[in-house]
Design an enzyme around this catalytic site. Structure first.
Site, PDB file in Angstrom:
ATOM      1  N   VAL A   1       0.813  -1.217   0.000  1.00 50.49           N
ATOM      2  CA  VAL A   1       0.000   0.000   0.000  1.00 50.49           C
ATOM      3  C   VAL A   1       0.853   1.276   0.000  1.00 50.49           C
ATOM      4  CG1 VAL A   1      -0.202   0.269   2.510  1.00 50.49           C
ATOM      5  CG2 VAL A   1      -2.055   1.047   1.030  1.00 50.49           C
TER       6      VAL A   1
ATOM      7  N   ALA B   1       5.452  -6.027   6.926  1.00 50.86           N
ATOM      8  CA  ALA B   1       4.114  -6.035   6.339  1.00 50.86           C
ATOM      9  C   ALA B   1       4.087  -5.123   5.128  1.00 50.86           C
ATOM     10  CB  ALA B   1       3.061  -5.586   7.345  1.00 50.86           C
ATOM     11  N   ASP B   2       3.367  -5.550   4.114  1.00 50.58           N
ATOM     12  CA  ASP B   2       3.164  -4.719   2.937  1.00 50.58           C
ATOM     13  C   ASP B   2       1.860  -3.943   3.015  1.00 50.58           C
ATOM     14  OD1 ASP B   2       5.226  -5.509   0.498  1.00 50.58           O
ATOM     15  OD2 ASP B   2       5.008  -7.077   1.999  1.00 50.58           O
ATOM     16  N   ARG B   3       0.931  -4.425   3.844  1.00 47.97           N
ATOM     17  CA  ARG B   3      -0.321  -3.697   4.058  1.00 47.97           C
ATOM     18  C   ARG B   3      -0.926  -4.172   5.371  1.00 47.97           C
ATOM     19  NH1 ARG B   3      -4.569  -1.473  -0.056  1.00 47.97           N
ATOM     20  NH2 ARG B   3      -2.895  -1.902  -1.520  1.00 47.97           N
TER      21      ARG B   3
ATOM     22  N   ALA C   1      -0.975  -8.161   5.371  1.00 44.69           N
ATOM     23  CA  ALA C   1      -0.453  -8.875   4.203  1.00 44.69           C
ATOM     24  C   ALA C   1       1.061  -8.776   4.244  1.00 44.69           C
ATOM     25  CB  ALA C   1      -0.987  -8.261   2.914  1.00 44.69           C
TER      26      ALA C   1
END
Length: 355
Positions: free
Chosen positions: A93, A244-246, A254
């Site tokens: 995100v 975490a990527d989102r 995620a």
């Protein structure tokens, strides 16, 4: 000397081609938004914070070289470029958030009656360049908050940490998120050992995290992804720390595929499980992890190694790049630059910070 995922000076951007690590360290020129999009998509540069910074810096490079003399033309180019960069990798995100904030800035700046093409360009360049220092500052705060929290709960004088994928200098503007926590622990003298996973099928752990740990002379051991449960059982793991990527409103996250199974194993073995990420990775517009779009990567990443086929010809492949860890399995907290939070408290934390 700290490892650099990219090198920037006004008008010039180079990225370290992470596909070639650890065998070769090669910096490649990024001269346009298009070349940045391709580098991000091909995973020459990766890591949610680094994707956002490199994407925006590529816009800065192209803006700096632009001969457009009309501020409206410059604004249109910037807005279209930001929209395009968001499509490079959909799950993380940070790029989306950076694009939204910069787009708002562009829309506001172009309406100023005293704004010229030259001042518009200069102000936008400065805004983008400020992302570099901010990311490093946030990462160091994450590292310090995480280290203090882990040590406050530790049952031994020195701690042993398990981490997954790559979350260090190579995934950010510098220092790192989950690996930043590990760096901060090491600086206190209370880190005994790190176990890092290989992170199949792209091997970011084996190629990149192991590379960073060796580079920093932090005592570490590489393990296969399938070894995480037995490592928790037999090696005295003090905590699991991942990136975490989102992160969405209810605290679901995620992260790189394989994170979910680490969380399950940590819960079974009573090992504290942390997620470390900057606030830019938080997406409170989504209520739960079920709403996150999961990127699927080419099957060749699983069937081939360095271009050599290892899987049986004709076999089908499913290759999601990320999985969702439910907030209920994030037992120790989510670490941001603001502190360590219970997953269910995220909405309130960010409401307070932005009010």
């Amino acid at each position: 000397m700290t490892l650099e995922a990219f090198r920037y000076r006004r008008g010039s951007l180079q990225i370290l081609n992470q596909l070639l690590l650890p065998q070769h360290s090669l910096y490649e020129e990024i001269s346009s938004v298009q070349s940045a999009w391709e580098a991000i998509r091909d995973m020459k540069v990766r890591g949610a914070p680094a994707i956002a910074v490199v994407g925006c810096l590529s816009l800065a490079v192209e803006l700096h070289r632009s001969e457009k003399c009309d501020r409206e033309d410059l604004a249109t180019f910037a807005l279209e470029s930001l929209d395009y960069l968001v499509t490079s990798r959909p799950t993380a995100v940070n790029m989306t958030r950076a694009a939204r904030e910069l787009s708002d800035f562009v829309s506001s700046e172009v309406k100023r009656p005293d704004s010229s093409a030259e001042s518009f360009k200069e102000n936008l360049l400065c805004r983008i360049e400020a992302m570099l220092e901010k990311d490093i500052c946030n990462n160091k705060s994450i590292g310090n908050h995480g280290a203090k929290h882990i040590l406050s709960r530790a049952k031994t004088d020195k701690v042993i940490i398990l981490t997954h994928c790559n979350t260090g200098s190579l995934a950010t503007a510098g220092y790192g998120t989950a690996l930043g926590v590990i760096r901060s622990l090491w600086s206190t003298g209370r880190l005994e050992h790190v176990y890092c996973t290989e992170t199949r099928p792209y091997n970011q752990g084996a190629r990149l995290t192991a590379y960073e740990l060796v580079y920093e002379k932090i005592p570490a051991t590489l393990i296969a992804d399938s070894m995480v449960s037995v490592v928790m059982k037999e090696k005295g793991i003090s905590a699991v720390v991942v990136g975490a990527d989102r992160i969405v409103a209810n605290g679901d996250t995620a992260n790189k595929i394989g994170t979910y199974q680490l969380a399950i194993a940590a819960h079974h073995h009573g090992v504290p499980f942390y997620v470390a990420a900057p606030s830019t990775s938080c997406d409170l517009t989504l209520e739960s992890g079920e709403q996150i779009v999961i990127e699927e990567r080419p099957g060749e990443e699983l069937t081939d190694i360095n271009g050599v086929r290892i899987a049986a010809p004709g076999i089908g492949v499913w290759n999601p790049a990320f999985d969702i860890t439910p907030h209920s399995l994030i037992t120790a907290g989510i670490i941001t630059e603001f502190g360590v939070h219970e997953p269910q408290d995220l909405r309130k934390v960010f409401a307070d910070k932005t009010s």
